[in-house]
Design an enzyme around this catalytic site. Structure first.
Site, PDB file in Angstrom:
ATOM      1  N   ASP A   1       0.826  -1.218   0.000  1.00 28.26           N
ATOM      2  CA  ASP A   1       0.000   0.000   0.000  1.00 28.26           C
ATOM      3  C   ASP A   1       0.856   1.264   0.000  1.00 28.26           C
ATOM      4  O   ASP A   1       0.469   2.286  -0.558  1.00 28.26           O
ATOM      5  CB  ASP A   1      -1.033  -0.001   1.130  1.00 28.26           C
ATOM      6  CG  ASP A   1      -0.472  -0.318   2.493  1.00 28.26           C
ATOM      7  OD1 ASP A   1       0.744  -0.487   2.612  1.00 28.26           O
ATOM      8  OD2 ASP A   1      -1.274  -0.393   3.448  1.00 28.26           O
TER       9      ASP A   1
HETATM   10  C1  LAN Z   1       3.352  -1.356  10.332  1.00 30.73           C
HETATM   11  C2  LAN Z   1       3.201   0.085  10.108  1.00 30.73           C
HETATM   12  C3  LAN Z   1       2.593   0.496   8.809  1.00 30.73           C
HETATM   13  C4  LAN Z   1       1.614  -0.527   8.274  1.00 30.73           C
HETATM   14  C5  LAN Z   1       0.680   0.010   7.154  1.00 30.73           C
HETATM   15  C6  LAN Z   1       1.431   0.591   5.967  1.00 30.73           C
HETATM   16  C7  LAN Z   1      -0.205   1.107   7.713  1.00 30.73           C
HETATM   17  C8  LAN Z   1      -0.201  -1.145   6.702  1.00 30.73           C
HETATM   18  O1  LAN Z   1      -1.168  -0.693   5.775  1.00 30.73           O
HETATM   19  C9  LAN Z   1       0.616  -2.312   6.240  1.00 30.73           C
HETATM   20  C10 LAN Z   1       1.483  -2.856   7.389  1.00 30.73           C
HETATM   21  C11 LAN Z   1       2.434  -1.818   7.998  1.00 30.73           C
HETATM   22  C12 LAN Z   1       3.609  -1.639   7.071  1.00 30.73           C
HETATM   23  C13 LAN Z   1       3.006  -2.282   9.344  1.00 30.73           C
HETATM   24  C14 LAN Z   1       3.310  -3.725   9.564  1.00 30.73           C
HETATM   25  C15 LAN Z   1       3.700  -4.141  10.998  1.00 30.73           C
HETATM   26  C16 LAN Z   1       4.525  -3.088  11.720  1.00 30.73           C
HETATM   27  C17 LAN Z   1       5.822  -2.904  10.952  1.00 30.73           C
HETATM   28  C18 LAN Z   1       3.715  -1.785  11.740  1.00 30.73           C
HETATM   29  C19 LAN Z   1       2.385  -1.886  12.452  1.00 30.73           C
HETATM   30  C20 LAN Z   1       4.589  -0.919  12.629  1.00 30.73           C
HETATM   31  C21 LAN Z   1       5.192  -1.902  13.689  1.00 30.73           C
HETATM   32  C22 LAN Z   1       4.863  -3.328  13.208  1.00 30.73           C
HETATM   33  C23 LAN Z   1       5.966  -4.369  13.509  1.00 30.73           C
HETATM   34  C24 LAN Z   1       5.433  -5.754  13.241  1.00 30.73           C
HETATM   35  C25 LAN Z   1       6.453  -4.276  14.922  1.00 30.73           C
HETATM   36  C26 LAN Z   1       7.385  -5.367  15.353  1.00 30.73           C
HETATM   37  C27 LAN Z   1       6.656  -6.346  16.164  1.00 30.73           C
HETATM   38  C28 LAN Z   1       6.397  -7.617  15.858  1.00 30.73           C
HETATM   39  C29 LAN Z   1       5.230  -8.289  16.445  1.00 30.73           C
HETATM   40  C30 LAN Z   1       7.199  -8.424  14.933  1.00 30.73           C
END
Ligand code: LAN
Length: 721
Positions: A449
């Site tokens: 996205d």
């Molecule tokens: C995010 C942040 C952004 C988010 C969006 C772009 C909003 C979404 O549409 C797709 C997924 C994504 C990129 C995403 C995936 C998982 C993340 C990276 C996070 C929520 C920010 C932190 C999280 C990550 C998994 C944290 C580490 C923890 C674990 C449980 C592995």
């Protein structure tokens, strides 16, 4: 000025005037604490003043808005004021309470001193986010106290130097003990404690390094797992199989006496591999996982040393690839911290890899009014900048000369953020040239996205007559490669046909969830279909199709499949469940916008009508919408107490784009937003906007500017002109 709990109990604080946020051209951000004599020569940026002074931040006060457009404009002026020169909108991307443990353990393990100003502020943050009633911590800032959260943050405070008889520690210890003590900490917590030598590896479930050497054709190969899960499993294999631990220090000896309910030496750790506090347990082990673990424990005892070494050498090779692909940032702070320890063990404190990892940790620790914390990622740069650009155009603000500079800065930042190289061979990663990340180019991971939204934003600039000249900055071949990348991410195999996932398409059977070892998170083993990722991808592709003639047929097919997926994903009641924002209001907005992009509106389309009616049925008496984070956990719409600006904006955007016919519903929402706007033009933080893995809240501080601008601007275009 708010007086925080840490101040009330007399804990030290640093001097807010001495903090500077450095941001480079690629959006890399880190904090400096400068000397007093340099204050004058190195002025604080407006953003930092706003962040640290809150309501006392002084800026020009605009006239009271008389229309939705003026309201949008006042907010836009404020946003323009806090934009960084690099084009990004920095923010403290906080919420998860299990990130700082990584930073602190990595520093302690590797004898890396933590500067005093960082230490003071990290203590403040943890203290200020303690549960207001019992004094423990949860998985995220707004959570109930859990064993994981409390244990990790207790250890963080102690390693950072807070004495055990400090009232905060006394209170937290009580909570930890009531939750079963450190023995009941989930898997990752046990791993951090074992590295610290305050727990034993025989009490941690194994993660055999041999699995990385299996043939990729095997459908359970770890490189088919979700990127985050495999990124963490990789260093965990290394440290758990080598049973890495640091030498005991006097502080660690004390900790051994504090975090358990019984004497450390009397504990048989091997009996606690599967001991997890009931309050933490989100995804219990399956009997298949327990069975596999018991076999692997036996295998661990008989595995020849040469095989262990050979397997871990292969693991380290893969870790080095992750370092090379991410400029040593790693995908996120959890694996960055584990990898730092592995690089230290493998190559030593003077090695290039270790030193660079150490240096890059600066990118993820971020200061704020409550103190300093480790963020979920190294920022939200590309994502927020893409939205900002799009919304200034959609709201009609881009026509005004006063925003020219903001737009040029955002645009050039996005151009600089596009991937121009692929990952190194053998990284098990997709092609990334032309695609975009969520945060910065250096972080190196394509997100579906983010790619779609960034491409759309860039094209919007070029398509506006006033900015058409900026089109020269666009490398057309690169942009087409971005579209190739995006198209290749759509799930068209046997799993989740037509949908888009996050970083990759689904590589393995979702049944792999049966071996999910994380205990605190569900749905993390493979890529799942996400309706929001699919919506954004459809939005990016429909916009691209209108303006470029490239792979027309493939794009048409992808859009058609995506739209079908979106329609099928709608629930009986007309809602869509959101996985990355809270929750049905967020997903509803994206879905309605995607459907509008293929000309499906309220009057003519049943799915759109049901989608709108669902949202309208949730309007509050104050005219706004308010959804609690509980919606995400329970998968049913849970109302908050009063209408909230961000969620009201999401719903209004959906309704306006869907051409919802009853203007009075929309008017009331607009009034709510305008009534909450501050005289400076900005909005206060009201409640956590984001979520991940269904359970962990995360703040998107720029959403309270971006979405009201879009909602008010769209309203104005529709009804005020
Ligand atoms: C995010 C942040 C952004 C988010 C969006 C772009 C909003 C979404 O549409 C797709 C997924 C994504 C990129 C995403 C995936 C998982 C993340 C990276 C996070 C929520 C920010 C932190 C999280 C990550 C998994 C944290 C580490 C923890 C674990 C449980 C592995």
């Amino acid at each position: 000025m708010t007086v925080y709990y840490s101040e009330k109990i007399g804990l030290p604080k640093t001097d807010p005037q001495r903090w500077r946020l450095r941001v480079n051209e690629l959006g890399r951000q880190y904090w400096d604490y400068i000397e007093k004599e340099d204050l004058k020569n190195d002025p604080q940026t407006p953003y930092v003043q706003y962040l640290l002074k809150g309501d006392e931040f002084e800026c020009p006060i605009p006239e009271k808005p008389q229309s939705a457009f003026e309201s949008a404009r006042n907010c836009a002026d404020f946003l323009a004021l806090i934009q960084d020169e690099s084009g990004v909108f920095p923010c403290q991307y906080k919420g998860p309470m299990f990130m700082s443990i990584g930073y602190v353990v990595a520093c302690y393990f590797t004898n890396t001193p933590i500067p005093d100003h960082v230490r003071t502020e990290m203590i403040r943050y943890v203290v200020n986010t303690a549960h207001p009633v019992d004094g423990g911590w949860g998985l995220h800032e707004w959570d109930k106290s859990t064993c994981f959260g409390t244990c990790m943050n207790y250890v963080v405070l102690r390693l950072l130097g807070l004495p055990k008889d400090n009232p905060v520690c006394i209170k937290a210890r009580k909570v930890l003990h009531a939750l079963g003590g450190a023995l009941a900490t989930p898997y990752w917590g046990k791993a951090w404690l074992s590295l610290l030598n305050v727990y034993k590896w025989e009490g941690v479930n194994p993660a055999p390094p041999e699995m990385w050497n299996l043939p990729y054709s095997l459908k359970i190969h770890p490189c088919r797992w979700w990127v985050h899960t495999r990124a963490i499993a990789l260093p965990l294999s290394y440290i758990s199989s080598y049973k890495s631990q640091m030498p005991l220090t006097p502080l660690l000896k004390e900790l051994r006496n504090e975090i358990f309910l019984q004497d450390f030496d009397t504990i048989d750790f091997s009996k606690h591999r599967n001991n997890v506090c009931g309050i933490d347990l989100y995804y219990p082990h399956t009997s298949l996982l327990d069975f596999a673990n018991s076999i692997l424990v036996g295998y661990d005892k008989i595995r020849p040393t040469w095989l262990l070494k050979e397997s871990n050498d292969a693991v380290y090779e893969l870790i080095k690839k992750e370092l090379a692909n991410t400029e040593h940032l790693c995908i996120a702070p959890v694996n960055a911290a584990f990898n730092t320890i592995v690089a230290y063990l493998e190559e030593g404190p003077e090695s290039y890899n270790f030193k660079r990892l150490q240096e890059r940790f600066k990118d993820v620790i971020f200061h704020g009014p409550q103190g300093m914390t480790t963020m979920g990622t190294n920022g939200t740069q590309v994502w927020d900048t893409s939205f900002c650009l799009q919304y200034f155009f959609m709201a009609g603000l881009a026509d005004l000369d006063e925003y020219e500079e903001l737009i040029i800065r955002c645009f050039k930042f996005l151009i600089r953020s596009q991937f121009t190289t692929d990952t190194v061979d053998g990284s098990y990663r997709d092609k990334r040239i032309g695609c975009f990340p969520f945060s910065t180019k250096e972080q190196g991971y394509t997100v579906s996205d983010c790619t779609a939204e960034a491409i759309k934003a860039i094209l919007m600039v070029k398509n506006h007559p006033k900015f058409a000249y900026l089109g020269d900055y666009i490398d057309e071949d690169l942009l087409k490669k971005g579209i190739d990348g995006l198209l290749s991410l759509q799930n068209v195999g046997s799993y989740h046909f037509g949908s888009f996932s996050t970083y990759e398409s689904t590589r393995a059977n979702p049944a792999l969830e049966k071996i999910n070892p994380a205990e605190v998170f569900g749905n993390i083993m493979v890529e799942y279909p996400y309706v929001e990722c699919t919506d954004s991808s459809v939005l990016g592709l429909t916009y691209f199709r209108e303006h470029w003639d490239y792979r027309r047929h493939d794009i048409d097919t992808a859009i058609e499949r995506g739209v079908k997926f979106i329609c099928d994903a709608q629930q009986e009641d007309g809602s869509w469940y959101g996985c990355w924002g809270v929750c049905f209001t967020y997903a509803g907005m994206f879905a309605l916008e995607a459907l509008a992009s293929v000309n499906q509106y309220y009057e003519t389309n049943e799915v759109v009508r049901k989608g709108c009616d669902f949202l309208v049925s949730k309007q509050m008496a104050d005219g706004g919408w308010s959804e609690s984070i509980k919606s995400c956990e329970t998968h049913t719409y849970v109302r908050g107490k009063r209408g909230m600006v961000v969620q009201t904006s999401w719903v209004l955007i959906g309704l306006i784009l869907a051409k919802y016919p009853h203007k009075e519903v929309i008017d009331r929402g607009v009034q709510l937003i305008m009534s909450r706007q501050k005289t400076r033009g900005d909005f206060d933080f009201e409640a956590v906007e984001g979520i991940f893995n269904h359970s962990c809240g995360i703040e998107y501080p720029n959403y309270k500017f971006l979405f009201p601008i879009k909602a008010l601007g769209l309203y104005s275009k529709e009804y005020e002109q």
